[in-house]
Write a protein that holds these residues in place. Structure first.
Motif, mmCIF file in Angstrom:
data_model
loop_
_atom_site.group_PDB
_atom_site.id
_atom_site.type_symbol
_atom_site.label_atom_id
_atom_site.label_comp_id
_atom_site.label_asym_id
_atom_site.label_seq_id
_atom_site.Cartn_x
_atom_site.Cartn_y
_atom_site.Cartn_z
ATOM 1 N N THR A 155 0.836 -1.197 0.000
ATOM 2 C CA THR A 155 0.000 0.000 0.000
ATOM 3 C C THR A 155 0.873 1.251 0.000
ATOM 4 O O THR A 155 2.096 1.170 0.165
ATOM 5 C CB THR A 155 -0.905 0.031 1.246
ATOM 6 N N PRO A 156 0.247 2.426 -0.139
ATOM 7 C CA PRO A 156 1.038 3.665 -0.067
ATOM 8 C C PRO A 156 1.746 3.855 1.264
ATOM 9 O O PRO A 156 2.697 4.642 1.354
ATOM 10 C CB PRO A 156 -0.020 4.760 -0.287
ATOM 11 N N THR A 158 3.248 1.291 2.874
ATOM 12 C CA THR A 158 4.266 0.244 3.017
ATOM 13 C C THR A 158 5.631 0.845 2.708
ATOM 14 O O THR A 158 6.027 0.972 1.550
ATOM 15 C CB THR A 158 3.981 -0.940 2.081
ATOM 16 N N ASP A 159 6.347 1.251 3.750
ATOM 17 C CA ASP A 159 7.618 1.933 3.530
ATOM 18 C C ASP A 159 8.753 0.927 3.316
ATOM 19 O O ASP A 159 8.548 -0.297 3.336
ATOM 20 C CB ASP A 159 7.927 2.886 4.686
ATOM 21 N N ASP A 160 9.958 1.443 3.099
ATOM 22 C CA ASP A 160 11.101 0.575 2.790
ATOM 23 C C ASP A 160 11.459 -0.347 3.943
ATOM 24 O O ASP A 160 12.043 -1.418 3.734
ATOM 25 C CB ASP A 160 12.311 1.423 2.393
ATOM 26 N N LEU A 163 8.570 -3.168 3.633
ATOM 27 C CA LEU A 163 8.425 -3.864 2.356
ATOM 28 C C LEU A 163 9.084 -5.243 2.323
ATOM 29 O O LEU A 163 8.478 -6.194 1.806
ATOM 30 C CB LEU A 163 8.962 -2.990 1.226
ATOM 31 N N TYR A 176 -0.513 -3.930 -5.769
ATOM 32 C CA TYR A 176 -0.320 -2.616 -5.173
ATOM 33 C C TYR A 176 -1.661 -1.916 -5.035
ATOM 34 O O TYR A 176 -2.365 -1.685 -6.021
ATOM 35 C CB TYR A 176 0.630 -1.753 -5.999
ATOM 36 N N SER A 178 -3.547 1.205 -4.699
ATOM 37 C CA SER A 178 -3.109 2.531 -5.138
ATOM 38 C C SER A 178 -3.591 3.674 -4.267
ATOM 39 O O SER A 178 -3.133 4.805 -4.417
ATOM 40 C CB SER A 178 -3.588 2.772 -6.572
ATOM 41 N N VAL A 193 1.226 6.472 -8.746
ATOM 42 C CA VAL A 193 1.433 5.033 -8.753
ATOM 43 C C VAL A 193 2.793 4.654 -9.336
ATOM 44 O O VAL A 193 3.460 3.734 -8.847
ATOM 45 C CB VAL A 193 0.296 4.344 -9.540
ATOM 46 N N GLU A 196 5.892 4.115 -7.091
ATOM 47 C CA GLU A 196 5.680 3.014 -6.158
ATOM 48 C C GLU A 196 5.811 1.664 -6.857
ATOM 49 O O GLU A 196 6.388 0.716 -6.311
ATOM 50 C CB GLU A 196 4.308 3.149 -5.488
ATOM 51 N N ARG A 199 9.469 1.022 -7.337
ATOM 52 C CA ARG A 199 10.118 0.671 -6.077
ATOM 53 C C ARG A 199 9.846 -0.779 -5.699
ATOM 54 O O ARG A 199 10.755 -1.519 -5.300
ATOM 55 C CB ARG A 199 9.613 1.611 -4.972
ATOM 56 N N ILE A 200 8.594 -1.206 -5.861
ATOM 57 C CA ILE A 200 8.219 -2.564 -5.480
ATOM 58 C C ILE A 200 8.827 -3.585 -6.441
ATOM 59 O O ILE A 200 9.296 -4.647 -6.027
ATOM 60 C CB ILE A 200 6.690 -2.692 -5.418
#
Length: 263
Positions: A155-156, A158-160, A163, A176, A178, A193, A196, A199-200
């Motif tokens: 999700t937005p 879910t930080d590093d 993750l 994801y 959004s 989006v 993100e 990144r994922i």
């Protein structure tokens, strides 16, 4: 490679995003639901998400909540949902099916019995929104051992730091979410989006499909430009709830699929 991975790889090789459609099993009744399910591949759907109706769907907005209520009122059960998959597989051995829902019905059936029945019916993957990574031993790991993909939501928020835990036992693709909130609550924006998704993908090496907030062909096309797949649920379920015929619902789904594929 699973049916899910194969289908996503095929679309990627074509330079297209996959289109993933969500419908609730048994909505508005078993007969119409089965007719819509059977028509999804012909409407351009690459991956089917089949909802398991549940009395307390905490992540879902009004449209999917009502769909679950209609299905439950019509007698839909987890066993009946697995039977729908089995019947679908009599004529379609290629389209991936993911069961999406909550852990309670699976727990009530028993994890071992459920996984054996799901595998026998032809289920390809699971999305269980209320089981966090800390509970992977409950279902995720047994499902992976049974050959089912276990698809996790990011999700937005879910930080590093979070993750890696989310991705640890994920397979098939990463879903994801959004927007922050429930299904059907807002519109997804491609500009937000895109970073993100990148990144994922970098962290997971898996395709990333984007859902929540995709309601129109125009928005599906926008999200397809930045993601490996586009997921639509509430907009489809709303039409079923309004009493549209299977032909009308499938025509709308075709418009979404065409947009996602760039056709």
């Amino acid at each position: 490679m699973s049916r899910i991975g194969t289908r996503l790889a095929l679309r990627a090789a074509e330079g297209k995003a996959a289109f993933v459609a969500y419908v609730m099993a048994g909505d508005p009744d078993p007969g119409i639901s089965a007719e819509i399910l059977a028509g999804l591949p012909g409407a351009g759907v690459d991956v089917i998400e089949l909802g398991i109706p549940f009395t307390d769907p905490m992540a879902d907005g009004p449209a999917i909540q009502l769909a679950g209520q209609r299905a439950l009122a019509g007698g839909q059960t987890l066993a009946g949902t697995l039977e729908m998959v089995r019947a679908f597989r009599e004529t379609d051995g290629e389209t991936p099916i993911i069961l999406m829902g909550y852990y309670n019905p699976i727990y009530s059936m028993g994890v071992g019995a459920f996984l054996a029945a799901a595998q026998a019916a032809g289920v390809d993957g699971l999305i269980v929104v209320d089981l966090p990574p800390e509970e992977d031993a409950e279902l995720c790991l047994p499902a992976r051992e049974a050959g089912l993909d276990f698809i996790r939501l990011a999700t937005p928020t879910t930080d590093d730091a979070r993750l890696p835990a989310v991705l640890a036992n994920t397979s098939g693709f990463v879903y994801y979410v959004s927007i922050t909130g429930i299904t059907g609550a807002a519109a997804a924006e491609a500009v937000a989006v895109a970073p993100e998704v990148a990144r994922i993908k970098k962290a997971s090496g898996l395709p990333v499909c984007v859902g929540f907030g995709v309601k129109t062909p125009e928005r599906a096309a926008e999200i397809a430009g930045v993601a490996d797949g586009v997921v639509v649920g509430s907009a489809i379920v709303e039409r079923i709830g309004r009493g549209e015929s299977p032909a009308e619902v499938l025509a709308f789904i075709r418009s979404l699929a065409d947009a996602a594929h760039g056709d």
